[in-house]
Design a protein around this motif. Structure first.
Motif, PDB file in Angstrom:
ATOM      1  N   LYS A   1      -0.379  -4.585   1.177  1.00 23.65           N
ATOM      2  CA  LYS A   1      -1.027  -4.456   2.571  1.00 23.65           C
ATOM      3  C   LYS A   1      -0.057  -4.469   3.626  1.00 23.65           C
ATOM      4  O   LYS A   1       0.007  -3.499   4.374  1.00 23.65           O
ATOM      5  N   LEU A   2       1.029  -5.293   3.570  1.00 22.04           N
ATOM      6  CA  LEU A   2       2.238  -5.282   4.447  1.00 22.04           C
ATOM      7  C   LEU A   2       2.813  -4.121   4.589  1.00 22.04           C
ATOM      8  O   LEU A   2       3.263  -3.580   5.482  1.00 22.04           O
ATOM      9  N   LEU A   3       3.398  -3.581   3.180  1.00 20.40           N
ATOM     10  CA  LEU A   3       4.115  -2.299   2.979  1.00 20.40           C
ATOM     11  C   LEU A   3       3.330  -1.161   3.448  1.00 20.40           C
ATOM     12  O   LEU A   3       3.868  -0.366   4.192  1.00 20.40           O
ATOM     13  N   ASP A   4       2.183  -0.986   3.368  1.00 19.34           N
ATOM     14  CA  ASP A   4       1.242   0.020   3.771  1.00 19.34           C
ATOM     15  C   ASP A   4       1.163  -0.003   5.395  1.00 19.34           C
ATOM     16  O   ASP A   4       0.942   1.136   5.863  1.00 19.34           O
ATOM     17  N   HIS A   5       1.156  -1.198   6.094  1.00 18.82           N
ATOM     18  CA  HIS A   5       1.437  -1.153   7.515  1.00 18.82           C
ATOM     19  C   HIS A   5       2.846  -0.925   8.051  1.00 18.82           C
ATOM     20  O   HIS A   5       2.732  -0.139   9.135  1.00 18.82           O
ATOM     21  N   LEU A   6       3.881  -1.189   7.183  1.00 19.85           N
ATOM     22  CA  LEU A   6       5.112  -0.911   7.760  1.00 19.85           C
ATOM     23  C   LEU A   6       5.826   0.445   7.468  1.00 19.85           C
ATOM     24  O   LEU A   6       6.297   0.972   8.431  1.00 19.85           O
ATOM     25  N   ILE A   7       5.160   1.177   6.686  1.00 19.90           N
ATOM     26  CA  ILE A   7       5.777   2.601   6.231  1.00 19.90           C
ATOM     27  C   ILE A   7       4.950   3.649   6.382  1.00 19.90           C
ATOM     28  O   ILE A   7       3.813   3.634   6.241  1.00 19.90           O
ATOM     29  N   ALA A   8       5.772   4.860   6.741  1.00 25.05           N
ATOM     30  CA  ALA A   8       4.891   5.956   6.898  1.00 25.05           C
ATOM     31  C   ALA A   8       4.898   6.745   5.604  1.00 25.05           C
ATOM     32  O   ALA A   8       5.589   7.974   5.440  1.00 25.05           O
ATOM     33  N   ASN A   9       4.268   6.480   4.533  1.00 28.25           N
ATOM     34  CA  ASN A   9       4.128   6.696   3.270  1.00 28.25           C
ATOM     35  C   ASN A   9       3.045   5.942   2.444  1.00 28.25           C
ATOM     36  O   ASN A   9       2.698   5.097   2.716  1.00 28.25           O
ATOM     37  N   VAL A  10       2.943   6.475   1.293  1.00 34.97           N
ATOM     38  CA  VAL A  10       2.068   5.639   0.435  1.00 34.97           C
ATOM     39  C   VAL A  10       3.019   4.900  -0.241  1.00 34.97           C
ATOM     40  O   VAL A  10       4.090   4.905  -0.851  1.00 34.97           O
ATOM     41  N   VAL A  11       2.342   3.670  -0.491  1.00 33.75           N
ATOM     42  CA  VAL A  11       2.728   2.742  -1.509  1.00 33.75           C
ATOM     43  C   VAL A  11       3.091   3.063  -2.866  1.00 33.75           C
ATOM     44  O   VAL A  11       2.085   3.437  -3.484  1.00 33.75           O
ATOM     45  N   PRO A  12       4.370   3.001  -3.495  1.00 34.78           N
ATOM     46  CA  PRO A  12       4.586   3.426  -4.867  1.00 34.78           C
ATOM     47  C   PRO A  12       3.559   2.647  -5.956  1.00 34.78           C
ATOM     48  O   PRO A  12       3.428   1.388  -5.387  1.00 34.78           O
TER      49      PRO A  12
ATOM     50  N   VAL B   1      11.054   6.278  13.810  1.00 37.68           N
ATOM     51  CA  VAL B   1      11.673   5.770  12.776  1.00 37.68           C
ATOM     52  C   VAL B   1      12.734   4.612  13.120  1.00 37.68           C
ATOM     53  O   VAL B   1      13.366   4.329  13.972  1.00 37.68           O
ATOM     54  N   TYR B   2      12.310   3.180  12.520  1.00 33.80           N
ATOM     55  CA  TYR B   2      13.092   2.065  12.488  1.00 33.80           C
ATOM     56  C   TYR B   2      14.129   1.868  11.546  1.00 33.80           C
ATOM     57  O   TYR B   2      15.256   1.321  11.922  1.00 33.80           O
ATOM     58  N   ALA B   3      13.741   2.312  10.188  1.00 34.22           N
ATOM     59  CA  ALA B   3      14.532   2.225   9.245  1.00 34.22           C
ATOM     60  C   ALA B   3      14.154   3.274   7.884  1.00 34.22           C
ATOM     61  O   ALA B   3      13.018   3.373   7.995  1.00 34.22           O
ATOM     62  N   GLU B   4      15.048   3.271   6.930  1.00 35.50           N
ATOM     63  CA  GLU B   4      14.749   4.047   6.015  1.00 35.50           C
ATOM     64  C   GLU B   4      14.857   3.149   4.821  1.00 35.50           C
ATOM     65  O   GLU B   4      16.120   2.387   4.677  1.00 35.50           O
ATOM     66  N   VAL B   5      14.116   2.895   3.889  1.00 33.37           N
ATOM     67  CA  VAL B   5      14.223   1.963   2.744  1.00 33.37           C
ATOM     68  C   VAL B   5      13.999   2.467   1.649  1.00 33.37           C
ATOM     69  O   VAL B   5      12.962   3.383   1.443  1.00 33.37           O
TER      70      VAL B   5
END
Length: 607
Positions: A477-488, A505-509
């Protein structure tokens, strides 16, 4: 934002401000910092009208002097970078230099870098104007008001203790100058700030200066390592000594700043700057006849890389810093705007990661900071090359397991405290670090290595990558909130962008879903704590049930790439590495040469 309080320990302008030379310049060798300089100067130009307070702002321009062909190369390089910014900057010849600065000896001058809007401002008047403007818009200023303790509360707010009572604050900003280390100590942070002695000299009236019809531009003789400007009818001359001659106030690091120190100075030492004085006399001969009336020697604070620290700090909620300003006057207006926009709007208007306070970590020891501050001060006017390396204080305690066998076989680069091979030596190579504005000694070897990886196989030490684990029932849930992508999905990887509230864009991870409710996040070495801070802040603000750990120092990373990479690895493991069994963007635990590890099939080279 009206509910803002400034607590000043002594009185306004105490510390490093009152004795500053007050130089202002549009120039900065970087690209982003030019925006800070630009805003400061434009603010200074309007302060008197806005506040009714005179600021004694002089804008005669400035000239940087090139006396070597390499310095001329640097000026051409800087001219290309100047086009990223709206301010005027010109590359001029010796005759134009002499026209603008008629007192100069142009025998050795090859070129000049001219910034017409540069100059100097009176630090005292500037501070008083800023204070008047702040009060007008609702800020409260208290002094003398010593902060005796800081206590964080569970809701992220702070109790700020003073002799006159406790102030509850939503956030605090440490902008305490050479007292900033003491403020950090109150909450268990050791800010890498080093107090340095900086000297400048003021002369009596110089007849040749007095007879001029226009004020002289500020002169910066880069090989001579000093600045020189007009001070009324005399001259003000400020050197930057060699790194082995300059002085650090080390007692402040061990015993703290003396409690009563506010508007005091250090004892001057003319012998320490005589090389610079002689250089200045040769470049500006009227100095030979000038009489010195004052030598100022005061404290300024340096960070290891000479750049300030500005922004929120990782590991402590709602604690911000604006510290380590070796050139505080020119940064004052722009940094105030930058932090204000960030605090009010939730994110900065533009990227200034080079000032991020989280670029330093536990590896930034006091010993390292002293060594780097000494180097940075002595290199104030050194040629700034692309892909620059500076070696003092290295290696730090942060070395990978492969460093020792490789250190004598490669040219090493510095990344967030780590030593990382940049290119490898072969017989006949011109080894070592040879920077240039043209093709360097590493041009052919790097091409050779790229070709080898493209056609065969190569191994990369990627240990400096920042690495975090995110575990817990709300991890997805946290990663889904943070990123502009689907969670793998479990066992898979993707590269995602963490997004700010405005969608920037804040960061690329790189995100690896290693098991149910557990992820491994990988980011660039320079973004380690910068990214971790944002993840922790969003987790806390959203109340997510997660455990976030920084495992950067615990995990070594090797990358194997090239068309033969699978053949090499397959000889070391029984796991099927075929394309069908181990697909692109998969991750799985495997054993290589009897060592258990996490393998990720991902590429940074095309293979």
């Amino acid at each position: 934002m009206k509910d803002v309080i400034l607590l000043e320990k002594s009185e306004l302008t105490a510390g490093s401000t009152w004795h500053a030379a007050g130089l202002t310049t549009y120039f900065h060798p970087g690209i982003n910092l030019k925006k800070i300089h630009h805003y400061s100067i434009k603010l200074f130009e309007t302060l008197e009208e806005e506040t009714g307070k005179a600021v004694s702002f002089h804008q005669p321009g400035s000239i940087r002097i090139a006396t070597t062909p390499t310095r001329v190369d640097e000026f051409h390089y800087q001219m290309t970078r100047a086009r990223w910014n709206a301010t005027q900057q010109f590359l001029i010849g010796p005759e134009k230099v002499q026209e603008l600065f008629p007192l100069i000896n142009i025998d050795k001058v090859l070129a000049g870098l001219h910034n017409p809007g540069d100059g100097h401002i009176d630090p005292y008047s500037l501070t008083m104007a800023l204070a008047a403007g702040a009060r007008h818009y609702g800020a409260e200023l208290y002094y003398p008001a010593t902060v005796t303790d800081l206590s964080s509360r569970s809701d992220g707010t702070w109790d700020v203790e003073t002799p006159n009572g406790v102030i509850r604050a939503n956030r605090i900003v440490n902008c305490a100058g050479f007292w900033a280390r003491e403020i950090g100590d109150m909450i268990g942070l050791e800010h890498p700030l080093i107090p340095v002695h900086h000297q400048y000299v003021i002369t009596t009236t110089v007849p040749e200066v007095k007879s001029l019809k226009e004020e002289l531009p500020v002169l910066r003789d880069l090989e001579g390592s000093y600045y020189l400007r007009q001070e009324r009818d005399g001259l003000l001359f400020g050197p930057y000594e060699d790194q082995d001659k300059m002085k650090i106030q080390e007692s402040w690091l061990t015993d703290g700043v003396p409690p009563g120190f506010g508007k005091e100075l250090f004892e001057s030492d003319l012998d320490r700057i005589m090389d610079n004085v002689e250089n200045a006399m040769e470049m500006v001969p009227v100095l030979k006849k000038a009489e010195i009336i004052n030598i100022i020697s005061g404290p300024i604070t340096y960070t290891p890389d000479i750049l300030p620290m500005a922004g929120p700090h990782q590991g402590v909620r709602n604690y911000w810093v604006a510290i380590g300003f070796g050139y505080g006057i020119i940064h004052a207006g722009g940094i105030g705007k930058y932090l204000s926009d960030w605090i009010i709007g939730g994110e900065p208007d533009f990227d200034l990661i080079e000032l991020d306070p989280n670029r330093y970590g536990k590896w930034t020891t006091t010993k390292f900071s002293i060594e780097k501050a000494r180097e940075s001060y002595g290199f104030n006017n050194a040629v700034g090359y692309p892909k620059e390396e500076r070696f003092r204080g290295r290696p730090t305690e942060r070395v990978s397991g492969i460093y020792e066998p490789l250190k004598d076989k490669a040219s090493m680069g510095f990344h967030a405290g780590w030593e990382q091979p940049h290119w490898f030596y072969k017989p006949g190579d011109d080894t070592g670090y040879r920077p240039s504005f043209r093709r360097t000694n590493w041009f052919e070897p790097v091409g050779r290595e790229c070709k080898h990886v493209m056609e065969k196989v190569g191994v990369f030490d990627l240990t400096p990558f920042g690495k975090f684990t995110v575990k817990g029932k709300d991890s997805t849930k946290l990663l889904d909130h943070l990123i502009a992508n689907v969670v793998p999905k479990v066992g898979y990887i993707n590269i995602s962008h963490m997004i700010t509230p405005r969608g920037r864009v804040y960061a690329e991870v790189t995100i690896s879903h290693t098991s149910e409710e557990e992820f491994l996040l990988v980011t660039g070495s320079g973004s380690e704590l910068h990214d971790l801070r944002y993840i922790e802040e969003e987790a806390a603000n959203g109340g997510y049930a997660v455990d976030i750990r920084n495992v950067t120092d615990e995990i070594g990373v090797l990358g194997v790439a090239g068309p033969f990479s699978r053949k090499v690895l397959q000889k070391l493991t029984t796991v099927d590495l075929s394309g069908k069994a181990f697909k692109f963007l998969q991750c799985k635990p495997i054993t290589v040469a009897d060592i258990p590890l996490t393998a990720m099939r991902i590429s940074y080279t095309g293979w």
